[in-house]
Structures are given as C-alpha cells and as structure tokens.
Design an enzyme around this catalytic site. Structure first.
Site, PDB file in Angstrom:
ATOM      1  N   LYS A  49      52.869  20.134  59.422  1.00 41.31           N
ATOM      2  CA  LYS A  49      53.146  20.286  57.991  1.00 41.31           C
ATOM      3  C   LYS A  49      54.633  20.278  57.679  1.00 41.31           C
ATOM      4  O   LYS A  49      55.020  19.981  56.549  1.00 41.31           O
ATOM      5  CB  LYS A  49      52.512  21.573  57.457  1.00 41.31           C
ATOM      6  CG  LYS A  49      51.031  21.656  57.684  1.00 41.31           C
ATOM      7  CD  LYS A  49      50.283  20.448  57.147  1.00 41.31           C
ATOM      8  CE  LYS A  49      48.833  20.519  57.540  1.00 41.31           C
ATOM      9  NZ  LYS A  49      48.114  19.275  57.409  1.00 41.31           N
ATOM     10  N   TYR A 265      33.893  21.171  59.971  1.00 40.70           N
ATOM     11  CA  TYR A 265      35.274  21.652  60.010  1.00 40.70           C
ATOM     12  C   TYR A 265      35.363  23.076  60.555  1.00 40.70           C
ATOM     13  O   TYR A 265      34.620  23.961  60.103  1.00 40.70           O
ATOM     14  CB  TYR A 265      35.871  21.602  58.595  1.00 40.70           C
ATOM     15  CG  TYR A 265      37.239  22.233  58.519  1.00 40.70           C
ATOM     16  CD1 TYR A 265      38.354  21.557  59.006  1.00 40.70           C
ATOM     17  CD2 TYR A 265      37.416  23.513  58.006  1.00 40.70           C
ATOM     18  CE1 TYR A 265      39.611  22.143  58.971  1.00 40.70           C
ATOM     19  CE2 TYR A 265      38.670  24.108  57.963  1.00 40.70           C
ATOM     20  CZ  TYR A 265      39.762  23.414  58.449  1.00 40.70           C
ATOM     21  OH  TYR A 265      40.992  23.997  58.425  1.00 40.70           O
ATOM     22  N   TYR A 291      41.935  21.663  65.187  1.00 44.05           N
ATOM     23  CA  TYR A 291      42.454  20.296  65.043  1.00 44.05           C
ATOM     24  C   TYR A 291      42.713  19.624  66.395  1.00 44.05           C
ATOM     25  O   TYR A 291      42.046  18.681  66.782  1.00 44.05           O
ATOM     26  CB  TYR A 291      43.752  20.311  64.218  1.00 44.05           C
ATOM     27  CG  TYR A 291      43.575  20.907  62.836  1.00 44.05           C
ATOM     28  CD1 TYR A 291      43.104  20.131  61.788  1.00 44.05           C
ATOM     29  CD2 TYR A 291      43.877  22.247  62.576  1.00 44.05           C
ATOM     30  CE1 TYR A 291      42.944  20.664  60.512  1.00 44.05           C
ATOM     31  CE2 TYR A 291      43.719  22.787  61.310  1.00 44.05           C
ATOM     32  CZ  TYR A 291      43.252  21.992  60.290  1.00 44.05           C
ATOM     33  OH  TYR A 291      43.075  22.523  59.038  1.00 44.05           O
TER      34      TYR A 291
HETATM   35  C1  LIG Z   1      47.503  21.889  63.361  1.00 43.22           C
HETATM   36  C2  LIG Z   1      47.001  20.835  62.459  1.00 43.22           C
HETATM   37  N1  LIG Z   1      46.756  19.625  62.951  1.00 43.22           N
HETATM   38  C3  LIG Z   1      46.273  18.626  62.194  1.00 43.22           C
HETATM   39  C4  LIG Z   1      46.022  18.814  60.856  1.00 43.22           C
HETATM   40  C5  LIG Z   1      45.462  17.695  60.074  1.00 43.22           C
HETATM   41  O1  LIG Z   1      46.444  16.964  59.424  1.00 43.22           O
HETATM   42  P1  LIG Z   1      46.102  16.228  58.072  1.00 43.22           P
HETATM   43  O2  LIG Z   1      45.620  17.276  57.119  1.00 43.22           O
HETATM   44  O3  LIG Z   1      47.373  15.584  57.679  1.00 43.22           O
HETATM   45  O4  LIG Z   1      45.017  15.239  58.345  1.00 43.22           O
HETATM   46  C6  LIG Z   1      46.280  20.071  60.280  1.00 43.22           C
HETATM   47  C7  LIG Z   1      46.007  20.297  58.858  1.00 43.22           C
HETATM   48  O5  LIG Z   1      46.002  21.370  58.354  1.00 43.22           O
HETATM   49  C8  LIG Z   1      46.784  21.105  61.103  1.00 43.22           C
HETATM   50  O6  LIG Z   1      47.042  22.322  60.610  1.00 43.22           O
END
Ligand SMILES: Cc1ncc(COP(=O)(O)O)c(C=O)c1O
Length: 332
Positions: A49, A265, A291
């Site tokens: 982020k 999710y 993630y």
């Molecule tokens: C650690 C982490 N990786 C990946 C993502 C996913 O990225 P994006 O929301 O840009 O697809 C997030 C989103 O919150 C995240 O916190």
C-alpha cells in the site's frame, strides 16, 4: 508513459530488493524463483500500500485535506499503512472496518488491530458482517460529519485501488525492469496477489507502457475470475490512459488463477498454511495468511504442475501483510 506528471510523496527509501529463493527453488525442482521484497519497504512494517499511498496522500495534501478516511477488513494492512502515512504527514485518520466472518471483530486483537490503536486512529467504525452496509457510504458519512465541523477529509477507496493509487505499481514495474537490466536476470513471469486489483492492474499498465512482454500472473485472493478479470482490466486501462500510454492494453494480458482462493477472502486453505510454513522454514521469510500465503500456494502448485518450468525465472511479489500472522496464531 510519464509518471512524473503526478505529485508524489516518498515513503520508500529506494528500490525494494530482489532476492533469489535458492532453497525453495531447489526443493520444488522447477524454475528459479525470485522474490521482490515490498514487504520490507518504508514505514510501519511495510507492504504494497505504501507505493499507492505515495500518490494518494500527495493528492490529499494538494487538496488541503486534514484527515484521511479509508476502509478495509478488520485486519486490514491498507488501513494500517494509510494511518501510518497520515501520522507521518501530521494528518488525522479515520477507518471503516467490515467484518468478513460474523463476530470476528475483537477490539483487543493483536496484529493490525493492535497497530490501529498504537498508531492512533482518530476513529474506527466497525460494520458487522450481517449488515449489508456499504463501506463507501460509511466513509462519505464520516466525511460529511467532518465537513460540518469545518474539517476537510480525503477518502481513499478500498485497497487504495483507484487509477491514481495503482500508479504506484506502474512505477514498480519500471523499478523491476531496471533491476532486471542491472542484474541481467530476465523474468519470464511476475506472480502477484490480485484483490482490489491496484497492484495487479498497475503492474500490467506499467509493463505495457514500457513495451515489456513480461506476463503478470494474478492469484485471486478476493473473488473468482468472472468478476476479478474485469476489475483488473478496467483499472489497468484507466491507469494506462492516465499515465499517457498510447497503445491499447489487450484483454488477454489479464491472467488470473482463482483456484487458490478456497472458500473465500481471508478464509484459510491447506495450501496457504503449507506455503507460509515453507517460506518461513526454508527461507526465513514471513508471508501472510490472507494474500501472500495464498499467492505463494498458487506459485508452488503451478510449479508442481509444470506451468512454470526449469530454466525459467519467476518473480514473486511479496506485498507484505505479515502483521496479520499475529491474529492467526491458531493456524500456525
Ligand atoms: C499484504 C497485501 N497483499 C496484497 C494485497 C492485494 O493488493 P490489491 O488490493 O492491490 O489487489 C493487499 C491488499 O490489501 C495486501 O494487504
């Protein structure tokens, strides 16, 4: 493509390292696997982020905002880092959090929740899972309340994933190409988590804008392909247009694998637990349960199935998130 046309703050101290995962590559017996360490970038335990916030917070400051408002899940990394950026800039920050699983919000929880308190969120509004409330509307309500008090809020959307935020990952694509050039390692694939899609879409737009044909493989961690592919494509097109990329991005450039999502999710899968354990025990690298664990599970499975082959170089983008491990102790 020219990204200098946008105002930008600097939250990363320079390019994040690319390292070879020698032991993992050897054990899997497939391609040479590399990792880009966006997890160790910048402030407050780092993560993807920050690249988006460099652009978004610069925009907020140029509009004279005194408060950032954003939203996310109850262990949101995005909320942690938006709050940290607000602190650094002397701004206030208010958060809207939505439960994914009914009853899962615990105000005493560790991980990112602890950091919301420590970093000093001005307000945390929690929406229960059973309520069909819209986080966007809740954020607008907070902004209206602040306006009535004479304050000025800047709303950052879920995951920082509008065209301006995703510009941070167009910039990351340039960074990867420069690192590839100087290290003489050509990446056959880039593997990234794909959720609110700013990371995936920004990378696509950036590589396309530099006429690079490196395929970006998105591993879905939020939703299935029927919705995710359109989300990524629409955003990538907007990023490319706003960044001044003239050629039209082909729809086929959006590659998503949704078989590693599991039940949905943030819900754990056996592959995620295996991947988090493997990276910790073989490489001393901490992934996260929501993630990067699922994304690495995808990379491992695609290697085992022969999709990624010996002699190829695969770059895994570590987008951060390890603070959430401390809220998932039962899994590990
Ligand atoms: C650690 C982490 N990786 C990946 C993502 C996913 O990225 P994006 O929301 O840009 O697809 C997030 C989103 O919150 C995240 O916190």
């Amino acid at each position: 493509m020219n990204l200098n046309r946008f105002p930008r703050r600097e939250y990363l101290s320079g390019p994040t390292p690319i390292e070879k995962l020698s032991r993992l590559s050897e054990v899997l017996g497939g391609p040479d696997i590399y990792i880009k360490r966006d997890d160790i970038s910048g402030m407050a335990l780092g993560g993807n982020k920050l690249r988006k916030l460099e652009f978004l917070v610069a925009d907020a400051l140029s509009q004279g905002a005194d408060t950032l408002i954003t939203c996310g899940a109850i262990q949101s990394n995005h909320c942690r880092l938006t709050l940290a950026a607000a602190v650094k800039e002397g701004l206030k920050c208010q958060l809207v959090l939505k439960e994914n699983v009914p009853g899962s919000y615990n105000p005493q929880a560790s991980g990112n929740n602890l950091l919301f308190n420590l970093l000093g969120a001005e307000k945390v509004k929690v929406i229960p899972a059973d309520k069909k409330a819209d986080m966007g509307l809740e954020m607008q309500e907070l902004a209206r309340t602040l306006a009535a008090e004479g304050r000025k809020a800047y709303i950052i959307p879920l995951g920082g994933s509008n065209a301006l935020g995703a510009m941070g990952y167009a910039a990351c694509a340039l960074e990867i190409l420069c690192q590839s050039w100087s290290s003489r390692v050509n990446f056959d694939y880039i593997v990234s988590p794909s959720a609110s899609s700013g990371t995936h879409a920004g990378l696509l737009a950036g590589f396309w804008g530099m006429s690079s044909d490196a395929p970006v493989i998105g591993i879905n961690v939020l939703q299935k392909n029927d919705r995710q592919k359109d989300l990524v494509y629409d955003l990538a097109q907007r990023v490319a247009a706003e960044a001044g990329v003239h050629a039209t991005l082909p729809r086929e450039s959006v590659v998503c694998f949704d078989e590693y999502l599991g039940e949905g999710y943030s819900l754990p899968t056996a592959g995620m637990v295996e991947a988090v354990r493997m990276l910790a025990s073989m490489e001393g690298i901490l992934l996260d349960p929501v993630y990067t664990g699922k994304t690495m599970a995808g990379l491992i499975d695609l290697t085992r199935k022969g999709f990624f082959k010996q002699g190829q170089n695969v770059l895994f983008l570590h987008t951060g998130g390890s603070p959430a491990l401390f809220s998932a102790t039962a899994l590990f």
